[in-house]
Scaffold this motif. Structure first.
Motif, PDB file in Angstrom:
ATOM      1  N   VAL A  97       0.833  -1.203   0.000  1.00 38.90           N
ATOM      2  CA  VAL A  97       0.000   0.000   0.000  1.00 38.90           C
ATOM      3  C   VAL A  97       0.866   1.250   0.000  1.00 38.90           C
ATOM      4  O   VAL A  97       1.729   1.425   0.873  1.00 38.90           O
ATOM      5  N   ALA A  98       0.632   2.122  -0.994  1.00 39.77           N
ATOM      6  CA  ALA A  98       1.228   3.457  -0.986  1.00 39.77           C
ATOM      7  C   ALA A  98       0.397   4.287  -0.023  1.00 39.77           C
ATOM      8  O   ALA A  98      -0.772   4.570  -0.282  1.00 39.77           O
TER       9      ALA A  98
ATOM     10  N   SER B 247       3.054   8.139   5.262  1.00 37.68           N
ATOM     11  CA  SER B 247       3.578   6.975   5.984  1.00 37.68           C
ATOM     12  C   SER B 247       4.371   6.032   5.092  1.00 37.68           C
ATOM     13  O   SER B 247       4.822   4.978   5.554  1.00 37.68           O
ATOM     14  N   GLY B 248       4.525   6.370   3.818  1.00 37.09           N
ATOM     15  CA  GLY B 248       5.358   5.573   2.932  1.00 37.09           C
ATOM     16  C   GLY B 248       4.691   4.301   2.452  1.00 37.09           C
ATOM     17  O   GLY B 248       3.505   4.279   2.128  1.00 37.09           O
TER      18      GLY B 248
ATOM     19  N   PHE C 275       8.030   0.969   5.169  1.00 35.78           N
ATOM     20  CA  PHE C 275       9.223   1.674   4.721  1.00 35.78           C
ATOM     21  C   PHE C 275       8.878   3.146   4.570  1.00 35.78           C
ATOM     22  O   PHE C 275       7.950   3.501   3.844  1.00 35.78           O
ATOM     23  N   ASP C 276       9.625   3.992   5.268  1.00 36.85           N
ATOM     24  CA  ASP C 276       9.425   5.439   5.190  1.00 36.85           C
ATOM     25  C   ASP C 276      10.111   5.955   3.937  1.00 36.85           C
ATOM     26  O   ASP C 276      11.335   5.978   3.848  1.00 36.85           O
ATOM     27  N   THR C 277       9.316   6.364   2.951  1.00 39.44           N
ATOM     28  CA  THR C 277       9.883   6.803   1.685  1.00 39.44           C
ATOM     29  C   THR C 277      10.454   8.215   1.741  1.00 39.44           C
ATOM     30  O   THR C 277      11.213   8.614   0.868  1.00 39.44           O
TER      31      THR C 277
ATOM     32  N   VAL D  41      11.809  -5.425  -1.546  1.00 37.96           N
ATOM     33  CA  VAL D  41      10.803  -6.041  -0.674  1.00 37.96           C
ATOM     34  C   VAL D  41      11.012  -7.556  -0.598  1.00 37.96           C
ATOM     35  O   VAL D  41      10.067  -8.300  -0.321  1.00 37.96           O
ATOM     36  N   THR D  42      12.257  -7.996  -0.838  1.00 34.81           N
ATOM     37  CA  THR D  42      12.557  -9.422  -0.714  1.00 34.81           C
ATOM     38  C   THR D  42      12.182  -9.917   0.671  1.00 34.81           C
ATOM     39  O   THR D  42      11.624 -11.007   0.830  1.00 34.81           O
ATOM     40  N   SER D  43      12.486  -9.103   1.692  1.00 35.52           N
ATOM     41  CA  SER D  43      12.034  -9.377   3.052  1.00 35.52           C
ATOM     42  C   SER D  43      10.869  -8.448   3.342  1.00 35.52           C
ATOM     43  O   SER D  43      11.059  -7.236   3.496  1.00 35.52           O
ATOM     44  N   VAL D  44       9.663  -9.009   3.430  1.00 37.30           N
ATOM     45  CA  VAL D  44       8.487  -8.158   3.647  1.00 37.30           C
ATOM     46  C   VAL D  44       8.499  -7.543   5.041  1.00 37.30           C
ATOM     47  O   VAL D  44       7.860  -6.505   5.271  1.00 37.30           O
ATOM     48  N   GLU D  45       9.207  -8.144   5.960  1.00 40.71           N
ATOM     49  CA  GLU D  45       9.273  -7.609   7.319  1.00 40.71           C
ATOM     50  C   GLU D  45      10.322  -6.512   7.451  1.00 40.71           C
ATOM     51  O   GLU D  45      10.289  -5.733   8.407  1.00 40.71           O
ATOM     52  N   ASN D  46      11.244  -6.453   6.504  1.00 39.60           N
ATOM     53  CA  ASN D  46      12.323  -5.481   6.597  1.00 39.60           C
ATOM     54  C   ASN D  46      12.666  -4.923   5.211  1.00 39.60           C
ATOM     55  O   ASN D  46      13.765  -5.138   4.706  1.00 39.60           O
ATOM     56  N   PRO D  47      11.727  -4.205   4.573  1.00 41.18           N
ATOM     57  CA  PRO D  47      12.015  -3.627   3.260  1.00 41.18           C
ATOM     58  C   PRO D  47      13.119  -2.571   3.362  1.00 41.18           C
ATOM     59  O   PRO D  47      13.276  -1.920   4.392  1.00 41.18           O
ATOM     60  N   SER D  48      13.879  -2.419   2.284  1.00 49.25           N
ATOM     61  CA  SER D  48      15.011  -1.481   2.305  1.00 49.25           C
ATOM     62  C   SER D  48      15.109  -0.747   0.974  1.00 49.25           C
ATOM     63  O   SER D  48      14.601  -1.209  -0.051  1.00 49.25           O
ATOM     64  N   SER D  49      15.787   0.386   0.981  1.00 50.62           N
ATOM     65  CA  SER D  49      15.908   1.215  -0.210  1.00 50.62           C
ATOM     66  C   SER D  49      16.797   0.538  -1.243  1.00 50.62           C
ATOM     67  O   SER D  49      17.883   0.048  -0.936  1.00 50.62           O
ATOM     68  N   TRP D  50      16.327   0.537  -2.483  1.00 46.52           N
ATOM     69  CA  TRP D  50      17.122   0.036  -3.605  1.00 46.52           C
ATOM     70  C   TRP D  50      17.701   1.213  -4.373  1.00 46.52           C
ATOM     71  O   TRP D  50      18.779   1.143  -4.928  1.00 46.52           O
ATOM     72  N   GLY D  51      16.936   2.299  -4.423  1.00 46.56           N
ATOM     73  CA  GLY D  51      17.392   3.484  -5.129  1.00 46.56           C
ATOM     74  C   GLY D  51      16.309   4.540  -5.187  1.00 46.56           C
ATOM     75  O   GLY D  51      15.130   4.252  -4.959  1.00 46.56           O
TER      76      GLY D  51
END
Length: 201
Positions: free
Chosen positions: A98-99, A103-104, A122-124, A154-164
């Protein structure tokens, strides 16, 4: 990554966010059920007998999940309240992405549609208006307003991280990916259309 900007001849009449009003239903999906619907995705879950559901980004009400197995009589929504303004949604497998405005990105477990639960956020850094998933489901592309296009692992749904992050030079409001997943077409506010090469994010 590269970026191409195509400004409209008349900046006032520029791309709009795709909303629920662009879809057609046999039943009264929105009547007295959903107040501020702004995004829709449809999914079929083969594991359930009545496996047709609509997942609706319902603004400040969060994510609504509606059984539409009988399109003439859609079910009462099940809500997952989000902390921001749900403006866009993509669904893959057991998860809804969800966008969620300020809240990102919110990732919600929908394996039990009667009781959705929050898996990760994930806080965008901007205002998440829209989200699209890569074909393999490992990246979420978020139209994030002024910062531009945010790509999230979003490989880890519990810990998404910035790719770029790509500055689109406008206000990224909605997007689609090309069929081969190498380009993102971004509705870029008054700057028109931004086309980004995301083949190597």
């Amino acid at each position: 990554m590269w970026l191409t900007l195509l400004g409209p001849p008349n900046p006032v009449s520029q791309s709009a966010i795709i909303g629920i009003n662009n879809f057609h239903f046999k039943g009264s999906l929105t009547e007295n059920l959903i107040n501020n619907s702004v995004g829709l995705t449809l999914s079929y879950d083969h594991r359930l007998i009545n496996g047709n559901y609509a997942y609706v980004a319902d603004s400040f009400s969060g994510l609504a999940i509606i059984d539409i197995s009988d399109p003439t009589n859609p079910g009462v929504p099940t809500y997952m309240d989000t902390t921001g303004e749900a403006l866009g949604v993509s669904v893959r497998g057991d998860y809804a992405y969800v966008a969620d405005g300020a809240s990102g990105l919110h990732i919600i477990d929908i394996s039990d549609v009667s009781s959705p639960s929050l898996m990760g956020t994930f806080d965008t850094g901007g205002y998440a208006y829209d989200v699209v998933l890569s074909s393999d489901g490992t990246k979420a592309y978020v139209a994030d307003g002024n910062p531009g296009l945010e790509i999230i692992d979003v490989t880890s749904v519990e810990n998404p991280s910035s790719w770029g992050l790509l500055d689109t030079g406008g206000q990224a409001r909605s997007l689609v990916l090309s069929s081969n997943g190498t380009k993102a077409y971004v509705a870029n506010g008054l700057s028109g259309l931004a086309i980004a090469n995301v083949s190597d994010p």
